[in-house]
Scaffold this motif. Structure first.
Motif, PDB file in Angstrom:
ATOM      1  N   ILE A 201      13.529   0.349  95.442  1.00 19.21           N
ATOM      2  CA  ILE A 201      12.753   1.524  95.841  1.00 19.21           C
ATOM      3  C   ILE A 201      13.533   2.370  96.843  1.00 19.21           C
ATOM      4  O   ILE A 201      13.563   3.608  96.746  1.00 19.21           O
ATOM      5  N   LEU A 202      14.185   1.726  97.801  1.00 14.44           N
ATOM      6  CA  LEU A 202      14.968   2.459  98.784  1.00 14.44           C
ATOM      7  C   LEU A 202      16.132   3.197  98.129  1.00 14.44           C
ATOM      8  O   LEU A 202      16.435   4.346  98.475  1.00 14.44           O
ATOM      9  N   TYR A 203      16.768   2.555  97.173  1.00 16.79           N
ATOM     10  CA  TYR A 203      17.877   3.216  96.481  1.00 16.79           C
ATOM     11  C   TYR A 203      17.376   4.437  95.709  1.00 16.79           C
ATOM     12  O   TYR A 203      18.005   5.504  95.722  1.00 16.79           O
ATOM     13  N   TYR A 204      16.247   4.280  95.034  1.00 13.93           N
ATOM     14  CA  TYR A 204      15.728   5.400  94.250  1.00 13.93           C
ATOM     15  C   TYR A 204      15.233   6.535  95.142  1.00 13.93           C
ATOM     16  O   TYR A 204      15.271   7.699  94.729  1.00 13.93           O
ATOM     17  N   PHE A 205      14.760   6.212  96.335  1.00 14.98           N
ATOM     18  CA  PHE A 205      14.366   7.275  97.257  1.00 14.98           C
ATOM     19  C   PHE A 205      15.578   8.139  97.609  1.00 14.98           C
ATOM     20  O   PHE A 205      15.491   9.370  97.643  1.00 14.98           O
ATOM     21  N   GLU A 206      16.703   7.487  97.861  1.00  7.60           N
ATOM     22  CA  GLU A 206      17.933   8.236  98.137  1.00  7.60           C
ATOM     23  C   GLU A 206      18.336   9.092  96.942  1.00  7.60           C
ATOM     24  O   GLU A 206      18.671  10.271  97.082  1.00  7.60           O
ATOM     25  N   SER A 207      18.281   8.507  95.744  1.00  5.82           N
ATOM     26  CA  SER A 207      18.648   9.246  94.541  1.00  5.82           C
ATOM     27  C   SER A 207      17.676  10.385  94.269  1.00  5.82           C
ATOM     28  O   SER A 207      18.074  11.482  93.850  1.00  5.82           O
ATOM     29  N   ASN A 208      16.395  10.141  94.516  1.00  7.75           N
ATOM     30  CA  ASN A 208      15.388  11.162  94.233  1.00  7.75           C
ATOM     31  C   ASN A 208      15.462  12.338  95.204  1.00  7.75           C
ATOM     32  O   ASN A 208      14.935  13.410  94.905  1.00  7.75           O
ATOM     33  N   THR A 209      16.072  12.136  96.354  1.00  3.65           N
ATOM     34  CA  THR A 209      16.285  13.266  97.260  1.00  3.65           C
ATOM     35  C   THR A 209      17.181  14.300  96.596  1.00  3.65           C
ATOM     36  O   THR A 209      16.939  15.514  96.692  1.00  3.65           O
TER      37      THR A 209
ATOM     38  N   LEU B 202      13.732  21.712 103.440  1.00  3.92           N
ATOM     39  CA  LEU B 202      14.345  20.387 103.408  1.00  3.92           C
ATOM     40  C   LEU B 202      13.284  19.305 103.629  1.00  3.92           C
ATOM     41  O   LEU B 202      13.283  18.273 102.940  1.00  3.92           O
ATOM     42  N   GLY B 203      12.391  19.527 104.598  1.00  2.00           N
ATOM     43  CA  GLY B 203      11.305  18.580 104.805  1.00  2.00           C
ATOM     44  C   GLY B 203      10.420  18.462 103.579  1.00  2.00           C
ATOM     45  O   GLY B 203       9.959  17.357 103.232  1.00  2.00           O
ATOM     46  N   GLU B 204      10.196  19.576 102.893  1.00  3.71           N
ATOM     47  CA  GLU B 204       9.405  19.552 101.660  1.00  3.71           C
ATOM     48  C   GLU B 204      10.100  18.733 100.582  1.00  3.71           C
ATOM     49  O   GLU B 204       9.457  17.966  99.843  1.00  3.71           O
ATOM     50  N   THR B 205      11.422  18.874 100.488  1.00  4.77           N
ATOM     51  CA  THR B 205      12.189  18.097  99.509  1.00  4.77           C
ATOM     52  C   THR B 205      12.089  16.600  99.790  1.00  4.77           C
ATOM     53  O   THR B 205      11.904  15.791  98.873  1.00  4.77           O
ATOM     54  N   LEU B 206      12.218  16.220 101.059  1.00  2.00           N
ATOM     55  CA  LEU B 206      12.099  14.807 101.425  1.00  2.00           C
ATOM     56  C   LEU B 206      10.702  14.280 101.119  1.00  2.00           C
ATOM     57  O   LEU B 206      10.543  13.136 100.661  1.00  2.00           O
ATOM     58  N   ALA B 207       9.686  15.103 101.362  1.00  2.00           N
ATOM     59  CA  ALA B 207       8.319  14.682 101.075  1.00  2.00           C
ATOM     60  C   ALA B 207       8.106  14.499  99.571  1.00  2.00           C
ATOM     61  O   ALA B 207       7.440  13.555  99.128  1.00  2.00           O
ATOM     62  N   ILE B 208       8.678  15.401  98.775  1.00  2.00           N
ATOM     63  CA  ILE B 208       8.578  15.279  97.315  1.00  2.00           C
ATOM     64  C   ILE B 208       9.229  13.979  96.847  1.00  2.00           C
ATOM     65  O   ILE B 208       8.656  13.235  96.041  1.00  2.00           O
ATOM     66  N   ALA B 209      10.428  13.703  97.357  1.00  2.00           N
ATOM     67  CA  ALA B 209      11.136  12.483  96.959  1.00  2.00           C
ATOM     68  C   ALA B 209      10.373  11.241  97.392  1.00  2.00           C
ATOM     69  O   ALA B 209      10.248  10.273  96.620  1.00  2.00           O
ATOM     70  N   PHE B 210       9.841  11.245  98.614  1.00  2.00           N
ATOM     71  CA  PHE B 210       9.141  10.072  99.127  1.00  2.00           C
ATOM     72  C   PHE B 210       7.857   9.803  98.345  1.00  2.00           C
ATOM     73  O   PHE B 210       7.620   8.685  97.882  1.00  2.00           O
TER      74      PHE B 210
END
Length: 286
Positions: free
Chosen positions: A214-222, A87-95
């Motif tokens: 950017i904040l919205y896309y970070f949520e979507s990219n998760t 999960l942390g890896e997924t968040l890092a990928i999205a960020f």
């Protein structure tokens, strides 16, 4: 008895002239009915050509019920630490993907804005490039970069960055074009250069909008990072695909709930950040 009396063209015109409200919108109603009929015909053709089977749908619903029953109770099994790391890896990928895409898209957005680049051919070419990039889905980008750099999170970061570059470039250019021209003209009238006008007249106006996007896309990219992980781009999606393959529905349910909770938390935090940025900007401008 006399037969039916047919209305002549003169009489029809007189009736239309006497009661115009009764005939208003006739063409619109006919056009709407034709559109609805065409859509229904296309839907029927699609159902026939794609071999849609309601019998198979009924059988599938029974199978879905069995799968849902196997999801209770959700459990991580012995893989809690592995799932949390993923999960942390997924968040890092999205960020990292979102941040990289935004940094690349910012200068492209400036070049694509008509108010910044008056040359119609220049900003037209930049916009078509952005449209081309945006037209390729993030999953396709993931498959491309997996073949370029191999399996793993790096391919996921590049896929999200590539996809977001096209989307951010379009959104940033529209935000720049919609900005008020007066602050820019004010900087130029005091002897400032074009770069000064962009820095002091344009950037303060568009930063809140860009930050919100950017904040919205970070949520979507998760969520997107979860999907591209299924094809081998790292993150929790890889584990989700594996647990589905081995029919471990309890662990599948746990991973799905983990993703949902994470996305809900990100949505809450990003909403507060967007409100804080826009609110602070409004106070400063006022």
């Amino acid at each position: 008895m006399t037969g039916p009396r047919w209305t002549t063209g003169v009489e029809a015109a007189a009736i239309r002239a006497r009661y115009p409200a009764a005939f208003e919108g006739t063409r619109e109603r006919i056009a709407a009915a034709a559109i609805v009929a065409t859509m229904l015909a296309l839907a029927g053709l699609a159902v026939w050509r794609l071999d849609v089977s309601f019998a198979r749908l009924g059988t599938g619903l029974v199978q879905i019920a069995a799968i849902v029953g196997g999801m209770f109770p959700p459990t991580p099994g012995t893989h809690l630490a592995v799932f949390m790391h993923a999960l942390g890896e997924t968040l890092a990928i999205a960020f990292l993907g979102t941040l990289t895409g935004a940094l690349i898209a910012l200068p492209l957005g400036l070049l694509a804005a008509k108010t910044i680049v008056p040359n119609v051919f220049a900003h037209f070419a930049v916009r078509r490039v952005l449209d081309t990039i945006r037209g390729v889905d993030v999953l396709i980008w993931a498959l491309i970069f997996i073949n370029v750099v191999g399996l793993g999170p790096f391919a996921g970061i590049l896929a999200i960055a590539a996809s977001d570059t096209g989307s951010f470039g379009k959104l940033f250019s529209e935000a720049i074009e919609n900005a008020d021209r007066k602050p820019v003209d004010g900087v130029l009238s005091t002897g400032g250069s074009a770069l000064h006008a962009i820095r002091w007249g344009l950037v303060p106006q568009v930063v809140p909008v860009i930050a919100s996007q950017i904040l919205y896309y970070f949520e979507s990219n998760t969520r997107s990072a979860t999907i591209i992980g299924i094809v081998g781009a790292g993150g929790i999606g890889l584990h989700l695909a594996e647990q589905i393959r081995v029919l471990e529905w309890g662990q599948v349910a746990f991973l799905v709930l983990l993703i949902l909770v994470t996305v809900a938390i990100i949505d809450l935090v990003s909403s507060r950040l967007r409100f804080a940025i826009i609110g602070r900007s409004t106070v400063e401008v006022g």
